[in-house]
Design a protein around this motif. Sequence first.
Motif, PDB file in Angstrom:
ATOM      1  N   HIS A 103     -12.361   0.346  25.405  1.00  0.00           N
ATOM      2  CA  HIS A 103     -13.282   1.146  26.229  1.00  0.00           C
ATOM      3  C   HIS A 103     -12.535   2.111  27.170  1.00  0.00           C
ATOM      4  O   HIS A 103     -13.114   2.610  28.135  1.00  0.00           O
ATOM      5  N   GLY A 104     -11.277   2.348  26.862  1.00  0.00           N
ATOM      6  CA  GLY A 104     -10.514   3.357  27.595  1.00  0.00           C
ATOM      7  C   GLY A 104     -10.310   3.034  29.068  1.00  0.00           C
ATOM      8  O   GLY A 104     -10.322   3.935  29.914  1.00  0.00           O
ATOM      9  N   LEU A 105     -10.094   1.746  29.356  1.00  0.00           N
ATOM     10  CA  LEU A 105      -9.973   1.340  30.761  1.00  0.00           C
ATOM     11  C   LEU A 105      -8.586   0.839  31.143  1.00  0.00           C
ATOM     12  O   LEU A 105      -8.383   0.369  32.263  1.00  0.00           O
ATOM     13  N   LEU A 106      -7.640   0.947  30.216  1.00  0.00           N
ATOM     14  CA  LEU A 106      -6.305   0.394  30.499  1.00  0.00           C
ATOM     15  C   LEU A 106      -5.636   1.102  31.681  1.00  0.00           C
ATOM     16  O   LEU A 106      -4.981   0.468  32.496  1.00  0.00           O
ATOM     17  N   GLU A 107      -5.834   2.429  31.764  1.00  0.00           N
ATOM     18  CA  GLU A 107      -5.197   3.173  32.855  1.00  0.00           C
ATOM     19  C   GLU A 107      -5.762   2.717  34.201  1.00  0.00           C
ATOM     20  O   GLU A 107      -5.021   2.467  35.156  1.00  0.00           O
ATOM     21  N   LYS A 108      -7.103   2.593  34.250  1.00  0.00           N
ATOM     22  CA  LYS A 108      -7.750   2.137  35.492  1.00  0.00           C
ATOM     23  C   LYS A 108      -7.268   0.736  35.866  1.00  0.00           C
ATOM     24  O   LYS A 108      -7.024   0.434  37.020  1.00  0.00           O
ATOM     25  N   TRP A 109      -7.157  -0.117  34.860  1.00  0.00           N
ATOM     26  CA  TRP A 109      -6.678  -1.477  35.077  1.00  0.00           C
ATOM     27  C   TRP A 109      -5.243  -1.454  35.599  1.00  0.00           C
ATOM     28  O   TRP A 109      -4.891  -2.190  36.525  1.00  0.00           O
ATOM     29  N   GLY A 110      -4.416  -0.599  35.002  1.00  0.00           N
ATOM     30  CA  GLY A 110      -3.013  -0.479  35.407  1.00  0.00           C
ATOM     31  C   GLY A 110      -2.902  -0.079  36.871  1.00  0.00           C
ATOM     32  O   GLY A 110      -2.116  -0.656  37.619  1.00  0.00           O
ATOM     33  N   LYS A 111      -3.715   0.909  37.270  1.00  0.00           N
ATOM     34  CA  LYS A 111      -3.690   1.346  38.676  1.00  0.00           C
ATOM     35  C   LYS A 111      -4.068   0.193  39.584  1.00  0.00           C
ATOM     36  O   LYS A 111      -3.454  -0.043  40.619  1.00  0.00           O
ATOM     37  N   PHE A 112      -5.102  -0.560  39.179  1.00  0.00           N
ATOM     38  CA  PHE A 112      -5.550  -1.675  40.006  1.00  0.00           C
ATOM     39  C   PHE A 112      -4.473  -2.748  40.088  1.00  0.00           C
ATOM     40  O   PHE A 112      -4.185  -3.259  41.170  1.00  0.00           O
ATOM     41  N   SER A 113      -3.864  -3.063  38.938  1.00  0.00           N
ATOM     42  CA  SER A 113      -2.833  -4.118  38.910  1.00  0.00           C
ATOM     43  C   SER A 113      -1.655  -3.738  39.793  1.00  0.00           C
ATOM     44  O   SER A 113      -1.104  -4.580  40.497  1.00  0.00           O
ATOM     45  N   ARG A 114      -1.281  -2.450  39.730  1.00  0.00           N
ATOM     46  CA  ARG A 114      -0.140  -2.011  40.561  1.00  0.00           C
ATOM     47  C   ARG A 114      -0.453  -2.182  42.051  1.00  0.00           C
ATOM     48  O   ARG A 114       0.371  -2.607  42.823  1.00  0.00           O
TER      49      ARG A 114
END
Lengths: 169, 62
Positions: free
Chosen positions: A154-165
């Motif tokens: 669902h194209g959310l990996l970038e958003k997840w990455g920002k949150f994880s960082r």
Amino acid sequence: MEKAIAAIEDLVREAILDGYAVAGGMAAIFYVEPVLTYDLDVIVLLPTSTGVLVSLERIYRRLKEMGHIPDAEHVVIGGIPVQFLPAYNPLVEEAAHRCQVLPFGNTTVRVVSAEHLLAIMVQTGRPKDLARVELFLAEADFDRLKLMDILSRHGLLEKWGKFSRKEDS
Amino acid sequence: MSQIAGGTGFPQVIKESIEERRQKMARLPVEEKFRILLRMQRIAAEAARARGGTARQPWQVD
């Protein structure tokens, strides 16, 4: 809560709904410590034969016939304000289709899975959603591979990455 | 005790205790968590009233 679920199940039996899944704060309670919420959010899968507005109108009319009181965007069922949310994007639709059936009291409830809840929270991205993501990471049992698969599709990996960082810092 | 006396240890003790309690809460039966939610709604309403504000209505379930 059982009364609300029974009324929603009636709508499915009467083919007014194709399916449903509890989402939001009430769904979160199945996986983490209790969080303060005031709505029972229910994602609904509507019959494809009618438009969204017509289908929602049928839901509200039928519930009124059953004696439940509409209150702004909610219908109060068994004392609980229930909000019906049509599956508004592919992720939410998938979440409703792939929900879990979990026991609650003397009944069972269709509840969005922990992995789909996390993905929806990341997608929505309001401060309260991100706070709940933290709760899930600390407390919930979930399948990380399954979550990564959902986020990726669902194209959310970038958003997840920002949150994880942000979490790591 | 040494953790408490050790300056930075005291917050760590509190942190661990809070985390432990939260894990315990997360593992309660969902019906019990639902009852806790109802209590939280009532407390939030009382707190709002006490400061002269308005709060959402707690769920009126049987």
